[in-house]
Design a protein around this motif. Sequence first.
Motif, PDB file in Angstrom:
ATOM      1  N   PRO A   1       0.822  -1.213   0.000  1.00 49.31           N
ATOM      2  CA  PRO A   1       0.000   0.000   0.000  1.00 49.31           C
ATOM      3  C   PRO A   1       0.854   1.259   0.000  1.00 49.31           C
ATOM      4  O   PRO A   1       2.089   1.195  -0.002  1.00 49.31           O
ATOM      5  CB  PRO A   1      -0.779  -0.142   1.302  1.00 49.31           C
ATOM      6  N   ASP A   2       0.183   2.389   0.062  1.00 52.00           N
ATOM      7  CA  ASP A   2       0.815   3.714   0.028  1.00 52.00           C
ATOM      8  C   ASP A   2       2.032   3.784   0.966  1.00 52.00           C
ATOM      9  O   ASP A   2       1.912   3.469   2.151  1.00 52.00           O
ATOM     10  CB  ASP A   2      -0.171   4.788   0.494  1.00 52.00           C
ATOM     11  N   SER A   3       3.181   4.215   0.424  1.00 49.95           N
ATOM     12  CA  SER A   3       4.376   4.344   1.269  1.00 49.95           C
ATOM     13  C   SER A   3       4.895   5.784   1.330  1.00 49.95           C
ATOM     14  O   SER A   3       5.651   6.133   2.209  1.00 49.95           O
ATOM     15  CB  SER A   3       5.481   3.406   0.773  1.00 49.95           C
ATOM     16  N   HIS A   4       4.534   6.619   0.351  1.00 53.28           N
ATOM     17  CA  HIS A   4       4.763   8.067   0.395  1.00 53.28           C
ATOM     18  C   HIS A   4       6.219   8.520   0.481  1.00 53.28           C
ATOM     19  O   HIS A   4       6.544   9.464   1.207  1.00 53.28           O
ATOM     20  CB  HIS A   4       3.923   8.696   1.512  1.00 53.28           C
ATOM     21  N   GLY A   5       7.101   7.863  -0.251  1.00 57.90           N
ATOM     22  CA  GLY A   5       8.467   8.366  -0.449  1.00 57.90           C
ATOM     23  C   GLY A   5       9.181   8.687   0.840  1.00 57.90           C
ATOM     24  O   GLY A   5       9.371   7.822   1.704  1.00 57.90           O
TER      25      GLY A   5
ATOM     26  N   GLY B   1       0.231   2.466  -5.359  1.00 58.78           N
ATOM     27  CA  GLY B   1       0.310   3.898  -5.662  1.00 58.78           C
ATOM     28  C   GLY B   1       0.647   4.736  -4.444  1.00 58.78           C
ATOM     29  O   GLY B   1       0.649   4.264  -3.305  1.00 58.78           O
ATOM     30  N   ASP B   2       0.942   6.029  -4.675  1.00 60.31           N
ATOM     31  CA  ASP B   2       1.423   6.946  -3.631  1.00 60.31           C
ATOM     32  C   ASP B   2       2.723   6.434  -3.025  1.00 60.31           C
ATOM     33  O   ASP B   2       2.863   6.345  -1.802  1.00 60.31           O
ATOM     34  CB  ASP B   2       0.366   7.151  -2.524  1.00 60.31           C
ATOM     35  N   HIS B   3       3.682   6.122  -3.862  1.00 62.57           N
ATOM     36  CA  HIS B   3       4.993   5.699  -3.356  1.00 62.57           C
ATOM     37  C   HIS B   3       6.004   6.844  -3.430  1.00 62.57           C
ATOM     38  O   HIS B   3       7.180   6.661  -3.142  1.00 62.57           O
ATOM     39  CB  HIS B   3       5.470   4.454  -4.087  1.00 62.57           C
TER      40      HIS B   3
ATOM     41  N   ASN C   1      -2.740   9.227  -6.596  1.00 62.24           N
ATOM     42  CA  ASN C   1      -3.018  10.650  -6.793  1.00 62.24           C
ATOM     43  C   ASN C   1      -1.798  11.509  -6.483  1.00 62.24           C
ATOM     44  O   ASN C   1      -1.663  12.622  -7.009  1.00 62.24           O
ATOM     45  CB  ASN C   1      -4.216  11.093  -5.945  1.00 62.24           C
ATOM     46  N   HIS C   2      -0.865  11.007  -5.649  1.00 63.02           N
ATOM     47  CA  HIS C   2       0.328  11.812  -5.355  1.00 63.02           C
ATOM     48  C   HIS C   2       1.309  11.800  -6.524  1.00 63.02           C
ATOM     49  O   HIS C   2       1.860  12.855  -6.867  1.00 63.02           O
ATOM     50  CB  HIS C   2       0.987  11.316  -4.054  1.00 63.02           C
ATOM     51  N   GLU C   3       1.552  10.646  -7.163  1.00 64.32           N
ATOM     52  CA  GLU C   3       2.393  10.650  -8.369  1.00 64.32           C
ATOM     53  C   GLU C   3       1.771  11.566  -9.433  1.00 64.32           C
ATOM     54  O   GLU C   3       2.473  12.277 -10.145  1.00 64.32           O
ATOM     55  CB  GLU C   3       2.529   9.237  -8.964  1.00 64.32           C
TER      56      GLU C   3
ATOM     57  N   ALA D   1      -6.848  -1.106  -7.698  1.00 68.19           N
ATOM     58  CA  ALA D   1      -6.963   0.322  -8.008  1.00 68.19           C
ATOM     59  C   ALA D   1      -6.386   1.124  -6.847  1.00 68.19           C
ATOM     60  O   ALA D   1      -6.390   0.650  -5.703  1.00 68.19           O
ATOM     61  CB  ALA D   1      -8.425   0.712  -8.233  1.00 68.19           C
ATOM     62  N   HIS D   2      -5.887   2.319  -7.152  1.00 59.59           N
ATOM     63  CA  HIS D   2      -5.410   3.147  -6.038  1.00 59.59           C
ATOM     64  C   HIS D   2      -6.597   3.683  -5.252  1.00 59.59           C
ATOM     65  O   HIS D   2      -6.640   3.604  -4.038  1.00 59.59           O
ATOM     66  CB  HIS D   2      -4.556   4.307  -6.560  1.00 59.59           C
ATOM     67  N   GLU D   3      -7.565   4.235  -5.969  1.00 61.75           N
ATOM     68  CA  GLU D   3      -8.646   4.983  -5.305  1.00 61.75           C
ATOM     69  C   GLU D   3      -9.975   4.518  -5.884  1.00 61.75           C
ATOM     70  O   GLU D   3     -10.339   4.900  -6.997  1.00 61.75           O
ATOM     71  CB  GLU D   3      -8.427   6.479  -5.597  1.00 61.75           C
TER      72      GLU D   3
ATOM     73  N   GLY E   1      -5.887   1.032  -2.425  1.00 66.89           N
ATOM     74  CA  GLY E   1      -5.050   1.808  -1.517  1.00 66.89           C
ATOM     75  C   GLY E   1      -5.740   3.096  -1.115  1.00 66.89           C
ATOM     76  O   GLY E   1      -6.948   3.132  -0.913  1.00 66.89           O
ATOM     77  N   HIS E   2      -4.944   4.143  -0.966  1.00 68.15           N
ATOM     78  CA  HIS E   2      -5.414   5.520  -0.775  1.00 68.15           C
ATOM     79  C   HIS E   2      -5.936   5.834   0.623  1.00 68.15           C
ATOM     80  O   HIS E   2      -5.709   6.919   1.133  1.00 68.15           O
ATOM     81  CB  HIS E   2      -6.503   5.838  -1.808  1.00 68.15           C
ATOM     82  N   GLU E   3      -6.641   4.897   1.267  1.00 67.00           N
ATOM     83  CA  GLU E   3      -7.310   5.251   2.519  1.00 67.00           C
ATOM     84  C   GLU E   3      -6.416   5.108   3.749  1.00 67.00           C
ATOM     85  O   GLU E   3      -6.770   5.569   4.825  1.00 67.00           O
ATOM     86  CB  GLU E   3      -8.581   4.402   2.691  1.00 67.00           C
ATOM     87  N   HIS E   4      -5.273   4.426   3.604  1.00 66.26           N
ATOM     88  CA  HIS E   4      -4.276   4.313   4.687  1.00 66.26           C
ATOM     89  C   HIS E   4      -4.791   3.576   5.915  1.00 66.26           C
ATOM     90  O   HIS E   4      -4.205   3.674   6.982  1.00 66.26           O
ATOM     91  CB  HIS E   4      -3.761   5.703   5.119  1.00 66.26           C
ATOM     92  N   ARG E   5      -5.904   2.904   5.806  1.00 69.40           N
ATOM     93  CA  ARG E   5      -6.414   2.151   6.963  1.00 69.40           C
ATOM     94  C   ARG E   5      -6.826   0.760   6.500  1.00 69.40           C
ATOM     95  O   ARG E   5      -7.410   0.602   5.425  1.00 69.40           O
ATOM     96  CB  ARG E   5      -7.582   2.890   7.620  1.00 69.40           C
TER      97      ARG E   5
HETATM   98 FE   LIG Z   1      -1.757   7.889   0.091  1.00 71.47          FE
END
Ligand SMILES: [Fe+2]
Length: 368
Positions: free
Chosen positions: A116-120, A147-149, A201-203, A267-269, A290-294
């Motif tokens: 899931p999202d790791s956010h760099g 996504g959101d890596h 969405n962050h990329e 899907a990411h979102e 992903g996307h929801e972080h929970r």
């Molecule tokens: Fe995210």
Amino acid sequence: MATPPVPDAELRRRVKLWRTCSGNLLRAARQAGVNTQAFTVSIDRAVAKGWVKQSERDRAATQHRAVKGNNDSEAALRKQIATLTAQVERMRNARPVVPVRIKTARVDDFVRVVIPDSHGTCIDPQAMGAFLDDLKALDPHEIVMLGDHVDCGGFLALHHTLGYVPETSYTYEDDISSANAFLDEIQRNAPHARIHYIEGNHEARVEKWCIAQTLRNGRESEGMRLRNAPEFLLRLKERGISYYRRAERYHDLPVPGTIKLGKTFFAHEPGRGGRPEQYAQRFGGCLIYGHEHRARGAVIRTVAAGEIGAWCPGTLAIQQPFYFHTNLTDHSHGHLVQIVAKSGGFLSINVPIINGVSHLRPLLDRGT
Ligand SMILES: [Fe+2]
């Protein structure tokens, strides 16, 4: 994640630059032409070698903090780098993890791991370490990155109002360096995996930024995107990683940014504010998102599709981003393991990582 050692001559040059800049790491790193993380590691190595006294290092940090109000963010960054470096060193020095494939009934069954999202640069070091340990033990056949890596804050988040100085503490270069290091570790720990990377969405912020900067000129926008988008800076093509953009359609699906592997959509979102039951209903099949972080998951039964479900594994990013004041406790660390049968049927497990400990670990240690 660990920065490769630089030659002594280069290390001495960096120490000299750092002193010339009165101990200002950010300024010295810029002059040296390297990112702040790498430069900070160099100065810490110089301290370890005895070329710089610890007192000099501390004095410079204190002085700089006094001069520059937002230096707390630099201290936080240094702390994070030290933690990350220690984590990677611990992993490298640990007794070798013997890959323990989860036993499956047939040789054609395989294991897929979903990240899931790791956010760099905002990745959580402890969660990352626990995840990489699991990844090495699982030695999966396939990996899906949701996504959101990269985080893409700062100038790439102009459409948001940034309200806190620490949110400005890293550069896009730092962010890309962190994501590249994470990808290096993923590929090192899962050398047999085919990797799919879905754009988040962050990329996608980079593409929006390119369009805004070029005043919506299509060719100029694409030119800017080719030079600046994470897809290229992370060298995904060279790494052999398949990338799926939010604006394109794949696998003959009617919605963009979604892929289907076997009997599962990814899907990411999947929508906004919904529950996993609603997402499963919306997709008409099984979905991992992903996307929801929970971490969430649900199974429902429909007339047309029978039993279907949707799962979100959580996140590997820090659990309390500064902007997330409206809901303080929802974020959870984890990843997802799918054991996929040749028939396409699967077992989907949300693996919690709590306080840096993966709850899959006892199963793997037993070699079952
Ligand atoms: Fe995210």
